[in-house]
Design a protein around this motif. Sequence first.
Motif, PDB file in Angstrom:
ATOM      1  N   LYS A 260       0.790  -1.229   0.000  1.00 17.84           N
ATOM      2  CA  LYS A 260       0.000   0.000   0.000  1.00 17.84           C
ATOM      3  C   LYS A 260       0.823   1.282   0.000  1.00 17.84           C
ATOM      4  N   ASN A 261       2.140   1.194   0.066  1.00 18.38           N
ATOM      5  CA  ASN A 261       2.960   2.389   0.243  1.00 18.38           C
ATOM      6  C   ASN A 261       3.309   3.006  -1.121  1.00 18.38           C
ATOM      7  N   PHE A 262       2.322   3.681  -1.706  1.00 15.18           N
ATOM      8  CA  PHE A 262       2.541   4.268  -3.029  1.00 15.18           C
ATOM      9  C   PHE A 262       1.578   5.422  -3.283  1.00 15.18           C
ATOM     10  N   GLU A 263       1.954   6.261  -4.234  1.00 15.48           N
ATOM     11  CA  GLU A 263       1.099   7.317  -4.750  1.00 15.48           C
ATOM     12  C   GLU A 263       0.918   7.097  -6.252  1.00 15.48           C
ATOM     13  N   VAL A 264      -0.125   7.708  -6.808  1.00 20.63           N
ATOM     14  CA  VAL A 264      -0.399   7.582  -8.239  1.00 20.63           C
ATOM     15  C   VAL A 264      -0.471   8.980  -8.844  1.00 20.63           C
ATOM     16  N   LEU A 265       0.258   9.185  -9.924  1.00 15.75           N
ATOM     17  CA  LEU A 265       0.197  10.440 -10.655  1.00 15.75           C
ATOM     18  C   LEU A 265      -0.308  10.163 -12.070  1.00 15.75           C
ATOM     19  N   VAL A 266      -1.469  10.712 -12.389  1.00 13.95           N
ATOM     20  CA  VAL A 266      -2.040  10.582 -13.727  1.00 13.95           C
ATOM     21  C   VAL A 266      -1.850  11.914 -14.438  1.00 13.95           C
ATOM     22  N   ILE A 267      -1.202  11.879 -15.619  1.00 16.08           N
ATOM     23  CA  ILE A 267      -0.913  13.095 -16.361  1.00 16.08           C
ATOM     24  C   ILE A 267      -1.809  13.152 -17.586  1.00 16.08           C
ATOM     25  N   GLU A 268      -2.758  14.065 -17.577  1.00 22.63           N
ATOM     26  CA  GLU A 268      -3.660  14.264 -18.714  1.00 22.63           C
ATOM     27  C   GLU A 268      -2.911  15.095 -19.752  1.00 22.63           C
ATOM     28  N   ASP A 269      -2.519  14.452 -20.840  1.00 22.78           N
ATOM     29  CA  ASP A 269      -1.626  15.075 -21.817  1.00 22.78           C
ATOM     30  C   ASP A 269      -2.421  15.774 -22.926  1.00 22.78           C
ATOM     31  N   GLY A 270      -3.163  16.819 -22.529  1.00 23.72           N
ATOM     32  CA  GLY A 270      -3.910  17.600 -23.503  1.00 23.72           C
ATOM     33  C   GLY A 270      -5.106  16.884 -24.091  1.00 23.72           C
ATOM     34  N   SER A 271      -5.701  15.984 -23.323  1.00 23.97           N
ATOM     35  CA  SER A 271      -6.841  15.209 -23.830  1.00 23.97           C
ATOM     36  C   SER A 271      -8.078  16.078 -24.019  1.00 23.97           C
ATOM     37  N   LYS A 272      -8.851  15.785 -25.056  1.00 28.39           N
ATOM     38  CA  LYS A 272     -10.165  16.410 -25.222  1.00 28.39           C
ATOM     39  C   LYS A 272     -11.208  15.634 -24.423  1.00 28.39           C
ATOM     40  N   ASP A 273     -11.055  14.322 -24.379  1.00 28.81           N
ATOM     41  CA  ASP A 273     -11.940  13.462 -23.595  1.00 28.81           C
ATOM     42  C   ASP A 273     -11.211  13.140 -22.291  1.00 28.81           C
ATOM     43  N   ASP A 274     -11.348  14.028 -21.306  1.00 29.18           N
ATOM     44  CA  ASP A 274     -10.524  13.892 -20.108  1.00 29.18           C
ATOM     45  C   ASP A 274     -11.137  12.935 -19.093  1.00 29.18           C
ATOM     46  N   ALA A 275     -10.323  12.587 -18.092  1.00 33.85           N
ATOM     47  CA  ALA A 275     -10.722  11.602 -17.082  1.00 33.85           C
ATOM     48  C   ALA A 275     -10.821  12.227 -15.689  1.00 33.85           C
ATOM     49  N   GLU A 276     -11.004  13.526 -15.614  1.00 34.91           N
ATOM     50  CA  GLU A 276     -10.996  14.202 -14.316  1.00 34.91           C
ATOM     51  C   GLU A 276     -12.028  13.613 -13.350  1.00 34.91           C
ATOM     52  N   ALA A 277     -13.253  13.412 -13.826  1.00 31.47           N
ATOM     53  CA  ALA A 277     -14.302  12.883 -12.948  1.00 31.47           C
ATOM     54  C   ALA A 277     -13.950  11.471 -12.469  1.00 31.47           C
ATOM     55  N   ILE A 278     -13.385  10.680 -13.353  1.00 33.78           N
ATOM     56  CA  ILE A 278     -13.000   9.317 -12.985  1.00 33.78           C
ATOM     57  C   ILE A 278     -11.894   9.340 -11.941  1.00 33.78           C
ATOM     58  N   ILE A 279     -10.893  10.189 -12.139  1.00 35.46           N
ATOM     59  CA  ILE A 279      -9.779  10.272 -11.186  1.00 35.46           C
ATOM     60  C   ILE A 279     -10.293  10.689  -9.814  1.00 35.46           C
ATOM     61  N   LYS A 280     -11.176  11.681  -9.783  1.00 38.54           N
ATOM     62  CA  LYS A 280     -11.720  12.161  -8.504  1.00 38.54           C
ATOM     63  C   LYS A 280     -12.492  11.071  -7.776  1.00 38.54           C
ATOM     64  N   SER A 281     -13.094  10.151  -8.526  1.00 33.85           N
ATOM     65  CA  SER A 281     -13.885   9.090  -7.893  1.00 33.85           C
ATOM     66  C   SER A 281     -13.014   8.105  -7.117  1.00 33.85           C
ATOM     67  N   PHE A 282     -11.679   8.157  -7.345  1.00 29.68           N
ATOM     68  CA  PHE A 282     -10.756   7.268  -6.638  1.00 29.68           C
ATOM     69  C   PHE A 282     -10.040   7.975  -5.488  1.00 29.68           C
ATOM     70  N   ALA A 283     -10.428   9.217  -5.213  1.00 32.27           N
ATOM     71  CA  ALA A 283      -9.705  10.014  -4.218  1.00 32.27           C
ATOM     72  C   ALA A 283      -9.739   9.402  -2.823  1.00 32.27           C
ATOM     73  N   ASP A 284     -10.792   8.666  -2.495  1.00 30.41           N
ATOM     74  CA  ASP A 284     -10.902   8.066  -1.160  1.00 30.41           C
ATOM     75  C   ASP A 284     -10.326   6.647  -1.117  1.00 30.41           C
ATOM     76  N   GLN A 285      -9.817   6.159  -2.262  1.00 35.78           N
ATOM     77  CA  GLN A 285      -9.255   4.814  -2.306  1.00 35.78           C
ATOM     78  C   GLN A 285      -7.754   4.796  -2.579  1.00 35.78           C
TER      79      GLN A 285
END
Length: 322
Positions: free
Chosen positions: A29-54
């Motif tokens: 469990k000792n890790f962080e995750v960095l997702v880099i949205e590389d100029g996407s038009k179809d972004d994943a912001e809502a999906i990423i936020k849904s994992f904030a508590d996990q």
Amino acid sequence: MFFSIIIPLYNRPQEIKELLETLTLQSYKNFEVLVIEDGSKDDAEAIIKSFADQLNIKYLVKENAGQGFARNFAFERATGDYFIIFDSDCLIPEDYLEIVNNSLAENWLDAYGGPDAAHPSFTPTQKAISYAMTSPFTTGGIRGNKNSIGQFHPRSFNMGISRQVWEKAGGFIITRLGEDIEYSIRIHSMGFKIGLIPRAKVYHKRRTSLLQFYKQLHFFGRARINVYKFFPNELKLVHFFPALFTLCVLFTIISNIFSWRIAALCNIIAILIILLIFFHSLTKNKSLKIAFLSVLASFIQLTAYGLGFMQDFWKRVILKRP
């Protein structure tokens, strides 16, 4: 050890959701995750936020510049002792980080790579593509084989580097067209210890259709010449094999059209290759459909790479164009 998992993303929100779901199941469990949205038009912001508590997760957004520079963007913001890079179309086994942590504790590597495999949930086409990319009859099994020819070069779908490597070597200097191979060679040249962790596998979806697979492998063939421009000594005889295979296929077709006497011999060789791939895949995948698709995928893998390789070899090596 604290890991920073780095995932560049470009217009693939559903893929990142599946990948993040596998990360929530990690036994270590000792890790962080960095997702880099590389100029996407179809972004994943809502999906990423849904994992904030996990997950301990960071969502970074930048202008499109390709996956290599997107990873650099994350390197500069990561806090881990060790950086792990995944492609967004991977699924990660739940014991992956535990395997890597234990392996590094027993046998330290400044950088490592791991193999890829097909997940049971993959489509027959995806399994056939996975076979083509890992078969000893196509790639020689070099993408995840400790007995590979020459130096082992980690690939960015499953690759780790220590913070010390990044601090000394910096990040990627090209953003696509073989950027991971160039980076691996540069790390080697600086004297860092690099190796394969055989059990640190990922399930790599790759492309979902044979047409997409053709385009990807044509790009890979061009990438090998791009790496050559940085490291001429790294262009080995084995890299010419797909081009030779492609020329042999073309010769076989032409010899049959013109009814040359040698056509019979060419046909026998072609049939033997097809049968070899078919039955080897059938043994591994236990499926007639996947075995048949494996033959198609293997021929596409070799000819697409060969055509891309020959295209840029002629343009950039023979004609010396940029």
